[in-house]
Structures are given as structure tokens and as C-alpha cells.
Design an enzyme around this catalytic site. Structure first.
Site, PDB file in Angstrom:
ATOM      1  N   ARG A 211     -48.951 -18.009  22.007  1.00  0.00           N
ATOM      2  CA  ARG A 211     -48.733 -18.645  23.123  1.00  0.00           C
ATOM      3  C   ARG A 211     -47.611 -19.574  22.742  1.00  0.00           C
ATOM      4  NH1 ARG A 211     -54.867 -17.521  24.137  1.00  0.00           N
ATOM      5  NH2 ARG A 211     -55.188 -18.212  22.473  1.00  0.00           N
ATOM      6  N   PHE A 227     -51.286 -10.676  33.722  1.00  0.00           N
ATOM      7  CA  PHE A 227     -52.967 -10.492  32.779  1.00  0.00           C
ATOM      8  C   PHE A 227     -52.755 -11.803  32.450  1.00  0.00           C
ATOM      9  CE2 PHE A 227     -50.707  -5.952  32.948  1.00  0.00           C
ATOM     10  CZ  PHE A 227     -51.623  -5.187  33.390  1.00  0.00           C
ATOM     11  N   ASP A 249     -53.338 -11.710  37.900  1.00  0.00           N
ATOM     12  CA  ASP A 249     -54.308 -10.898  37.867  1.00  0.00           C
ATOM     13  C   ASP A 249     -55.367 -10.677  38.912  1.00  0.00           C
ATOM     14  OD1 ASP A 249     -55.529 -11.471  34.444  1.00  0.00           O
ATOM     15  OD2 ASP A 249     -57.793 -11.534  35.898  1.00  0.00           O
ATOM     16  N   ASP A 299     -49.641  -9.087  29.430  1.00  0.00           N
ATOM     17  CA  ASP A 299     -50.504  -9.363  28.307  1.00  0.00           C
ATOM     18  C   ASP A 299     -51.184  -8.107  28.535  1.00  0.00           C
ATOM     19  OD1 ASP A 299     -52.151  -9.766  25.976  1.00  0.00           O
ATOM     20  OD2 ASP A 299     -52.698 -11.591  26.830  1.00  0.00           O
ATOM     21  N   CYS A 339     -53.162  -4.470  22.961  1.00  0.00           N
ATOM     22  CA  CYS A 339     -54.316  -5.206  21.861  1.00  0.00           C
ATOM     23  C   CYS A 339     -54.310  -3.785  21.829  1.00  0.00           C
ATOM     24  CB  CYS A 339     -54.814  -5.894  21.942  1.00  0.00           C
ATOM     25  SG  CYS A 339     -55.968  -5.519  24.063  1.00  0.00           S
TER      26      CYS A 339
END
Length: 395
Positions: A211, A227, A249, A299, A339
Site C-alpha cells: 500500500r 477490488f 468493489d 488486488d 494471493c
């Protein structure tokens, strides 16, 4: 003590100190161990290998607590190991009372299935294995004692517990109830975290350093934060001087908290947009509208839970990266992350390279990203490395 006897030749991974014992490696079980109970693990020839937590319903039939025969997995064992985990974070300056930090990172910290994050004066944890569930009372008590925190909230509400024969659970485990939102200082940003209902334990601490990296590249830039969840990358982009930021989002409550996080950091909000939408569809819509950006952050959530989903996940990653690359202005920057632990660094790079080729954009990797240092990777457990990211600049 009950004993797991391995098949001939299946002790090799344990000799390399890998903590997982798969059901296919087990010849037989002597005794009648209960779910989560500690068992001895021995080779086919009878040589002692480890003490592990038994999980009869899982493909991972046992997870190692210790490779030291003189050590017993009791309350003192957990207290000592937790103390080591906390000391390691404090030595690195990661655990500050007003901040947030992962204090226990499961297998990589020698506590399989146990994840505990600190948010200010509160602890939020997940107990994702049978052994972790069996000992969570001792673990929570030691955590409160060693950190001085006020309460421990159990966020063991993931469906993955079903693989261990456990039902999802969420609620107060020990101490005082947390407030609706806990404020943390991530320096330079501050965030409100919902540890009761937020994703995982409440927030994505693994992206902390990333970030900050985004914020360092946003001066005067128009930013698209995909996201966005509760706006972490958006806030750091705005603190870094972004000209505008669009947080995108699918969750309206997440964007409501993103708005509050923008206000918490003293930002005007006049140059911030919030949109509830499916990211895949929205990116195609912006393409049709010829809308462009200087910086885009991707992300996404985890796309792959098992190897049979790998091909589909790669298509998903390629789709969003292809769309994002088409929306970047010349010289623009794409911060793109995965991830999904089953997506290797090399595979992720190939997917992004394929997306750039199909988008007709010449691009180069400027920087690589990984998880924050309070999410360590034990050398005997490479599976602990899951977060990877690329900073890609289009020409």
C-alpha cells in the site's frame, strides 16, 4: 500416546522438517486418537519422527507441532512458542500497540493452522486445523497475557474448516468484546477495521508495505483501485497526492467503510469516487467508454483453492489484467497482485505477459512485491509464500 506409522520411504518430507503428513503416507494408526489430539509419528521401521496433531477427516492427516522428542505440546509449549513469535515481530519493530500486525502465521511460525492478528488493543484469530481448534483456549490465554490486549475475537468462520471436520465459528473467545470498529495506525495512513465481520481476521495486513508503494507513485495521477475492499490502496494513493481515485468493489458495506477511511485520514473526498460493481464487467465498460487512468491497482480475492481450478484461475487473472492494461495511458502503471498460493511467481508473470501481448501493449516489470515481513515464510514450508505482485509500466 497414539501413534501414526508411516509407509516405507514416506518419512523423507519429515526429515526435511516439513510439517504436513498426508493421509496417503500413513500405513496405520495405533490407538484411538481423537480429532486434534497429539500423536507420535514414526517411520515404517519404528524410528520416532515428530509429535503432530491428528486430523482423521483431512487429506492432511497430521500437522507437526514439534520435531523435538523431549518437547510436549502442552500449555507451556504454546506459551513459549507464542512468545518467540511475538519477540520476532518486536525485534523488527512490527508490533506497536496502536498499529496492526500478524503475530502468528500458522506453519511458518511453527503453529500449524493458527493465525492471529493484532489490531490495536484487540486480537483476532483463526483456528483452521483440528489441532489448533483443540488448543485454542491455551493459545488465546497466552496471547492475551503476552500482549496485554483486552480481548480475543475468534474468526474461525471459513469454509476451509470443513476439510478438518470442523464447523465454522465466530465470536468472543476470551476477554472483552471489541468495539464495532478498531482504529489502527499503519503510517502514514489510519484505518478502521471491522474484526467481527471483515474479510479474514478483519483486514489484509499482508499488503501493508505494498500500500505504501502505491502511494509513492500517485502524485498527480488518476487512480483506479479495483477490488478495493475498505479502500486501503485508495487511501495511500490519495495521501500520495493522487489527482483522483475511483474505488471499485462488489460490496457496498466495504465501500461505505472505504469512505469512512478516506474521511479518517483528513482527505476531502471531492476527488474520490466509489462504485459498487463487478470488476470484470466494469473494466470492460470503461474500455467501451474509452476511459483511461494513470495508475490501476488489481488486488483480487483468491481465485484458486485446488489444483483442478488452476486453469480457470489463470483465465480470470488474464482477463482482468488484459482489461486493465488496455485502460492505462502511455507510461501508466499497473500494480497487479495474486494471493493464490497455487499460482507461482513464474506462472503469474507469464499470465500478465500474455495479457499484455493480447492487449497490444509493450510493458516492462519495474518492481516485484510479496507479503509484509510479519507474514514470514519458513524455509521448511515454502507453501507459506502466497502473495506475489508486479509493478508493470506500459510504454
Amino acid at each position: 500416546m497414539p501413534t501414526l506409522i508411516l509407509k516405507k520411504g514416506r518419512e523423507k518430507s519429515l526429515l526435511r522438517r516439513h510439517p504436513w503428513i498426508f493421509s496417503g503416507a500413513v500405513q496405520k494408526v495405533e490407538g484411538s486418537p481423537k480429532i486434534g489430539e497429539t500423536v507420535d509419528v514414526v517411520s515404517a521401521s519404528g524410528g520416532w519422527l515428530a509429535s503432530a496433531a491428528y486430523s482423521p477427516e483431512s487429506q492432511i492427516q497430521a500437522r507437526v507441532w514439534t520435531f523435538d522428542r523431549k518437547t510436549t505440546a502442552d500449555s507451556e509449549f504454546f506459551r513459549a512458542r507464542i512468545g518467540d513469535c511475538i519477540a520476532a515481530r518486536r525485534t523488527q519493530g512490527l508490533d506497536i500497540p496502536e498499529g496492526a500486525c500478524r503475530l502468528i502465521g500458522a506453519e511458518s511460525d511453527g503453529l500449524p493452522g493458527v493465525v492471529v492478528d493484532r489490531y490495536g488493543d484487540w486480537l483476532s484469530g483463526q483456528f483452521m486445523s483440528a489441532g489448533a481448534e483443540r488448543h485454542k483456549g491455551d493459545i488465546a490465554a497466552a496471547m492475551l497475557e503476552l500482549t496485554g490486549c483486552k480481548g480475543f475475537w475468534d474468526r474461525s468462520d471459513s469454509d476451509i474448516r470443513a476439510k478438518e471436520g470442523l464447523v465454522p465459528h465466530s465470536g468472543l473467545l476470551l476477554g472483552d468484546e471489541p468495539p464495532e470498529f478498531v482504529e489502527i495506525d499503519e503510517r502514514p495512513a489510519r484505518f478502521l477495521v471491522d474484526i467481527r465481520n471483515g474479510h479474514k481476521t478483519g483486514y489484509y495486513l499482508d499488503q501493508r508495505d505494498n500500500r505504501r508503494a502505491v502511494g509513492a507513485h500517485c502524485q498527480g495521477q488518476d487512480v483506479l483501485n479495483c477490488f478495493s475492499y475498505t479502500g486501503g490502496f485508495g487511501v495511500t494513493a490519495l495521501l500520495g497526492g493522487a489527482a483522483s481515485c475511483l474505488n471499485l468493489d462488489v460490496s457496498a458495506p466495504a465501500l461505505d467503510l472505504a469512505r469512512r477511511n478516506v474521511e479518517l485520514n483528513g482527505l476531502s473526498g471531492e476527488n474520490v469516487e466509489y462504485r459498487v460493481a463487478d470488476v470484470f464487467a466494469a473494466l470492460r465498460e470503461y474500455r467501451d467508454e474509452n476511459r483511461t487512468f494513470d495508475v490501476i491497482v488489481l488486488d483480487p480475492p483468491k481465485f484458486v483453492e485446488s489444483r483442478n481450478q488452476l486453469q480457470q484461475a489463470c483465465r480470470g487473472y488474464k482477463d482482468i489484467n488484459l482489461s486493465a492494461l488496455r485502460l492505462l495511458r502511455p507510461g501508466g502503471l499497473l500494480f497487479t497482485f495474486s494471493c493464490s498460493g497455487l499460482i507461482s511467481d513464474d506462472l503469474f508473470q507469464k499470465v500478465v505477459a500474455g495479457a499484455a501481448l493480447d492487449a497490444g501493449r509493450d510493458a516492462r516489470i519495474v518492481r516485484r512485491f510479496t507479503q509484509a515481513p510479519d507474514h514470514p515464510v519458513a524455509l521448511n514450508f515454502p507453501e507459506g509464500s502466497y502473495l506475489k505482485g508486479l509493478l508493470v509500466q506500459v510504454m
